[in-house]
Design a protein around this motif. Structure first.
Motif, short mmCIF file in Angstrom:
data_model
loop_
_atom_site.label_atom_id
_atom_site.label_comp_id
_atom_site.label_asym_id
_atom_site.label_seq_id
_atom_site.Cartn_x
_atom_site.Cartn_y
_atom_site.Cartn_z
N VAL A 21 0.58 -1.30 0.18
CA VAL A 21 -0.15 0.06 0.12
C VAL A 21 0.64 1.73 -0.26
O VAL A 21 0.43 2.10 -0.68
N GLU A 22 2.25 1.01 0.48
CA GLU A 22 3.04 2.42 0.71
C GLU A 22 3.54 3.05 -0.36
O GLU A 22 3.54 3.55 -1.10
N LYS A 23 4.22 1.47 -1.07
CA LYS A 23 4.94 1.40 -2.45
C LYS A 23 3.87 2.16 -3.54
O LYS A 23 4.43 2.93 -4.32
N GLN A 24 2.30 1.83 -3.40
CA GLN A 24 1.26 2.33 -4.35
C GLN A 24 1.14 3.81 -4.03
O GLN A 24 0.56 4.60 -5.25
N PHE A 25 0.84 3.65 -3.27
CA PHE A 25 0.45 5.58 -2.57
C PHE A 25 1.50 6.65 -3.04
O PHE A 25 1.39 7.68 -3.55
N GLN A 26 3.06 5.64 -2.61
CA GLN A 26 4.16 6.55 -3.38
C GLN A 26 4.05 7.09 -4.72
O GLN A 26 4.09 8.61 -5.74
N ARG A 80 -4.27 -3.20 -5.48
CA ARG A 80 -4.33 -2.02 -6.49
C ARG A 80 -6.03 -1.94 -6.62
O ARG A 80 -6.38 -1.26 -7.31
N GLN A 81 -6.40 -2.99 -6.62
CA GLN A 81 -8.05 -3.27 -6.75
C GLN A 81 -8.97 -2.19 -5.83
O GLN A 81 -9.79 -2.23 -5.64
N ALA A 82 -7.92 -2.42 -4.35
CA ALA A 82 -8.26 -2.06 -2.92
C ALA A 82 -8.70 -0.07 -3.36
O ALA A 82 -9.47 0.00 -2.59
N ILE A 83 -6.95 0.37 -3.69
CA ILE A 83 -7.04 1.54 -3.67
C ILE A 83 -8.41 1.66 -4.80
O ILE A 83 -9.13 2.80 -4.48
N ALA A 84 -8.46 1.20 -6.11
CA ALA A 84 -9.36 1.35 -7.02
C ALA A 84 -11.24 0.99 -5.86
O ALA A 84 -12.28 2.47 -6.56
N ALA A 85 -10.92 1.00 -5.38
CA ALA A 85 -12.71 0.28 -4.97
C ALA A 85 -12.84 1.43 -4.00
O ALA A 85 -13.37 1.85 -4.02
N VAL A 86 -11.90 1.83 -2.58
CA VAL A 86 -11.84 2.84 -2.05
C VAL A 86 -12.29 4.55 -2.64
O VAL A 86 -12.92 5.06 -2.11
N GLN A 87 -10.93 4.79 -3.80
CA GLN A 87 -11.26 5.67 -4.59
C GLN A 87 -12.80 6.61 -4.97
O GLN A 87 -12.71 6.97 -5.81
N ARG A 88 -13.52 5.47 -5.59
CA ARG A 88 -15.13 4.95 -6.47
C ARG A 88 -15.60 6.52 -5.85
O ARG A 88 -16.16 7.10 -6.14
N ASP A 89 -15.76 6.36 -4.25
CA ASP A 89 -16.61 6.86 -3.20
C ASP A 89 -15.94 8.09 -2.08
O ASP A 89 -15.90 7.48 -0.82
N PRO A 90 -15.27 9.07 -2.86
CA PRO A 90 -14.26 9.70 -2.04
C PRO A 90 -15.33 10.31 -1.00
O PRO A 90 -15.30 10.86 0.58
N LEU A 91 -16.66 10.60 -1.18
CA LEU A 91 -17.31 11.55 -0.54
C LEU A 91 -18.28 10.60 0.80
O LEU A 91 -19.07 11.17 1.36
N ARG A 92 -18.12 9.40 0.68
CA ARG A 92 -18.72 8.45 1.82
C ARG A 92 -17.52 8.59 3.15
O ARG A 92 -16.88 8.74 3.39
N VAL A 93 -18.86 8.73 3.96
CA VAL A 93 -18.37 9.27 5.05
C VAL A 93 -18.46 7.68 5.56
O VAL A 93 -18.42 6.78 6.31
N VAL A 94 -16.81 7.39 6.60
CA VAL A 94 -16.71 6.75 7.36
C VAL A 94 -16.19 6.74 9.31
O VAL A 94 -15.61 7.67 9.39
N THR A 95 -17.41 5.85 9.62
CA THR A 95 -16.81 5.96 10.90
C THR A 95 -15.89 4.91 11.03
O THR A 95 -16.26 4.10 11.47
#
Length: 164
Positions: A21-26, A80-95
């Motif tokens: 995750v750190e590598k891909q975030f860079q 890579r799939q996780a980043i794509a899935a999580v960034q699909r909805d940037p306005l989603r509020v997460v607790t």
């Protein structure tokens, strides 16, 4: 039955996924990386990969080597799939999950800071602080009173169904 001990097993995949995750975030644009929750990415990826647990240093290294050798591509793809899935909805509020043990330990440390009168107290110097307080108590340099706000623990049994 043996008393409960500290965790003696760990999932090797957790550290490998965090590294990936750190590598891909860079490589992500700064703006995208700023609104993608790394914890969600890690959890998403881990849920798509098999766990590899170890209970010893040797086992840890063997599982780690095995995962790098046999599952490196799977780990990269899952992240890579996780980043794509999580960034699909940037306005989603997460607790975020509340870590009960962490909250309890923070509250316990705060209570000890108040009891010992040492606001700078940390877990690192707690043993020395308690030891010093016990020594000073034994010498009569410190006297203790019950804290006013301390919860009272009663061992009596009360059940309103049986009151007259």
């Amino acid at each position: 039955m043996q008393p409960e001990q500290a965790q003696t097993y760990r999932n090797v995949m957790e550290s490998l996924v965090v590294e990936e995750v750190e590598k891909q975030f860079q490589k992500l644009p700064v703006k995208v990386a700023s609104y993608v929750n790394k914890a969600e990415v890690v959890a998403y990826a881990l849920n798509r990969l098999p766990p590899l647990y170890a209970t010893s240093e040797r086992g840890w290294q063997q599982q780690r080597d095995r995962a790098r050798r046999e599952m490196n591509d799977q780990i990269k793809t899952a992240v890579r799939q996780a980043i794509a899935a999580v960034q699909r909805d940037p306005l989603r509020v997460v607790t975020p999950l509340k870590v009960e043990e962490e909250q309890e330990s923070t509250a316990a440390l705060q209570g000890l800071k108040e009891l010992l009168g040492r606001e700078e107290l940390s877990w690192r110097d707690l043993v020395n602080a308690v030891e010093n307080a016990l020594i000073k108590t034994a010498r009569g340099e410190i006297t203790w009173r019950k804290r006013v706000n301390a919860p009272v623990h009663r061992t009596e049994w009360h059940d309103t169904r049986y009151l007259l």
